[in-house]
Design a protein around this motif. Structure first.
Motif, short mmCIF file in Angstrom:
data_model
loop_
_atom_site.label_atom_id
_atom_site.label_comp_id
_atom_site.label_asym_id
_atom_site.label_seq_id
_atom_site.Cartn_x
_atom_site.Cartn_y
_atom_site.Cartn_z
N PRO A 83 7.58 -86.71 -49.14
CA PRO A 83 7.83 -88.13 -48.87
C PRO A 83 7.37 -89.02 -50.03
CG PRO A 83 6.00 -87.31 -47.55
CD PRO A 83 6.62 -86.12 -48.20
N ASN A 84 8.14 -90.07 -50.27
CA ASN A 84 7.79 -91.03 -51.33
C ASN A 84 7.01 -92.22 -50.75
OD1 ASN A 84 9.94 -92.05 -49.90
ND2 ASN A 84 11.08 -92.78 -51.69
N HIS A 85 6.25 -91.93 -49.70
CA HIS A 85 5.46 -92.98 -49.06
C HIS A 85 4.11 -92.42 -48.62
CE1 HIS A 85 6.45 -91.14 -45.18
NE2 HIS A 85 7.74 -91.25 -45.47
N THR A 86 3.27 -93.30 -48.21
CA THR A 86 1.91 -92.91 -47.81
C THR A 86 1.90 -92.14 -46.50
OG1 THR A 86 1.64 -95.03 -46.66
CG2 THR A 86 0.90 -94.91 -48.97
N SER A 87 0.81 -91.40 -46.29
CA SER A 87 0.65 -90.65 -45.05
C SER A 87 -0.77 -90.08 -45.00
CB SER A 87 1.65 -89.50 -44.96
OG SER A 87 1.42 -88.71 -43.80
N LEU A 96 -0.92 -90.86 -52.71
CA LEU A 96 -0.21 -91.39 -51.54
C LEU A 96 -0.97 -91.17 -50.24
CD1 LEU A 96 3.48 -90.36 -52.40
CD2 LEU A 96 2.48 -92.66 -52.43
N ASN A 146 15.84 -90.32 -48.78
CA ASN A 146 14.70 -90.09 -49.67
C ASN A 146 14.32 -88.62 -49.75
OD1 ASN A 146 13.60 -89.94 -47.10
ND2 ASN A 146 11.68 -90.95 -47.66
N TRP A 172 4.59 -93.98 -40.65
CA TRP A 172 6.02 -94.08 -40.97
C TRP A 172 6.85 -93.19 -40.06
CZ3 TRP A 172 6.51 -98.29 -43.48
CH2 TRP A 172 5.58 -98.68 -44.44
N TYR A 190 9.81 -96.09 -42.76
CA TYR A 190 9.72 -96.41 -44.19
C TYR A 190 11.11 -96.80 -44.72
CZ TYR A 190 9.17 -96.02 -49.21
OH TYR A 190 9.17 -96.30 -50.57
N THR A 194 12.40 -100.54 -45.74
CA THR A 194 12.83 -100.72 -47.14
C THR A 194 14.27 -101.21 -47.25
OG1 THR A 194 11.32 -98.96 -47.83
CG2 THR A 194 13.07 -99.56 -49.37
#
Length: 268
Positions: A83-87, A96, A146, A172, A190, A194
């Motif tokens: 994933p290109n997002h936080t977690s 991230l 993504n 997310w 997410y 976006t």
């Protein structure tokens, strides 16, 4: 008597000629009928709504270690599924990593952590309605824009409802399984945050697109969709119309009773 025979012969001959000429002159258009090209009422009056092409949306796919190539009548996606997002499921030394800060007061961090995968999905470029609809599998059944894979509405290994598993979804609304494979069962917030709640979110394995929970400014409900959790209509990316799935807030969330089209292959 001779006079009588001659009279009969004259009458018979006259009748013969009258019949012959009248038979040839009844219709001046009795020749063979030639059907002109394009004069068939059964030509292209109806649009074949299964003749779709998803080439135009491939440029929307962008993610960490995500790539695709067109090969014949298929598009082949290769993803590391990162994933290109936080977690909170990243290791704590990853940039991230972020502790859970979502709204679920019953959140329960599962013991799994995100790890790099090698998942290859071969998806048809020209999806069409299936004659026999296949059930969706446990595990990857599509890919988001993504690069994160979509899962169906069940928890493994025995097709259980997501009732308890939902409490392990991060901020997310994704989580990893025991092999570290991160995935979305429900709305990938997410992406909808976006790109918008009506945005294109990805593809299922049959090639049909997945959209967010809003359409035409109205929230989509399960009642608006068919048994496969989709419907046919125009979208921003397919203005002439296409069959597409929708994310909704209720079970089955993303897909109903199987694929609308014929799925391609998934290897991992």
């Amino acid at each position: 008597m001779n006079r009588f025979i001659k009279l009969v012969l004259i009458l018979v001959t006259s009748m013969f000629f009258i019949q012959m000429f009248s038979g040839c002159s009844t219709d001046n258009n009795t020749g063979p009928i030639i059907e002109e090209e394009g004069n068939n009422d059964d030509t292209d009056d109806e649009v074949d709504t299964t003749d779709y092409n998803i080439l135009s949306i491939l440029e929307m796919f962008e993610g960490t270690d995500l790539s695709y190539e067109v090969s014949g009548t298929n598009v082949i996606f290769t993803t590391a599924d990162l994933p290109n997002h936080t977690s909170p499921y990243w290791s704590t030394d990853n940039a991230l990593y972020e502790a859970y800060n979502g709204t679920n007061t019953s959140f329960n961090l599962n013991p799994n952590r995100i790890s790099e995968q090698n998942i290859v999905l071969t998806i048809p470029l020209n999806p069409s309605a299936a004659t026999n609809n296949e059930a969706t599998p446990l595990g990857p059944m599509g890919i988001s824009r993504n690069g994160i894979v979509f899962y169906n509405q069940y928890a493994g290994p025995n097709n259980q409802p997501l009732t308890n598993e939902i409490n392990s979804f991060d901020q997310w609304l994704g989580h990893p399984q025991n092999g570290g494979q991160y995935h979305y069962h429900i709305e990938p917030t997410y992406l909808t945050t976006t790109f918008g709640e009506d945005a294109f979110l990805g593809l299922l394995s049959d090639g049909f697109p997945v959209y967010g929970p809003m359409e035409g400014g109205i929230m989509v409900t399960n009642d608006d969709l068919d048994d496969f959790h989709g419907h046919t209509g125009a979208t921003a990316d397919f203005p002439t119309g296409i069959y597409h799935y929708h994310i909704t807030s209720e079970d089955p969330y993303l897909n109903g009773n199987g694929f609308y089209g014929t799925p391609g292959n998934v290897s991992q």
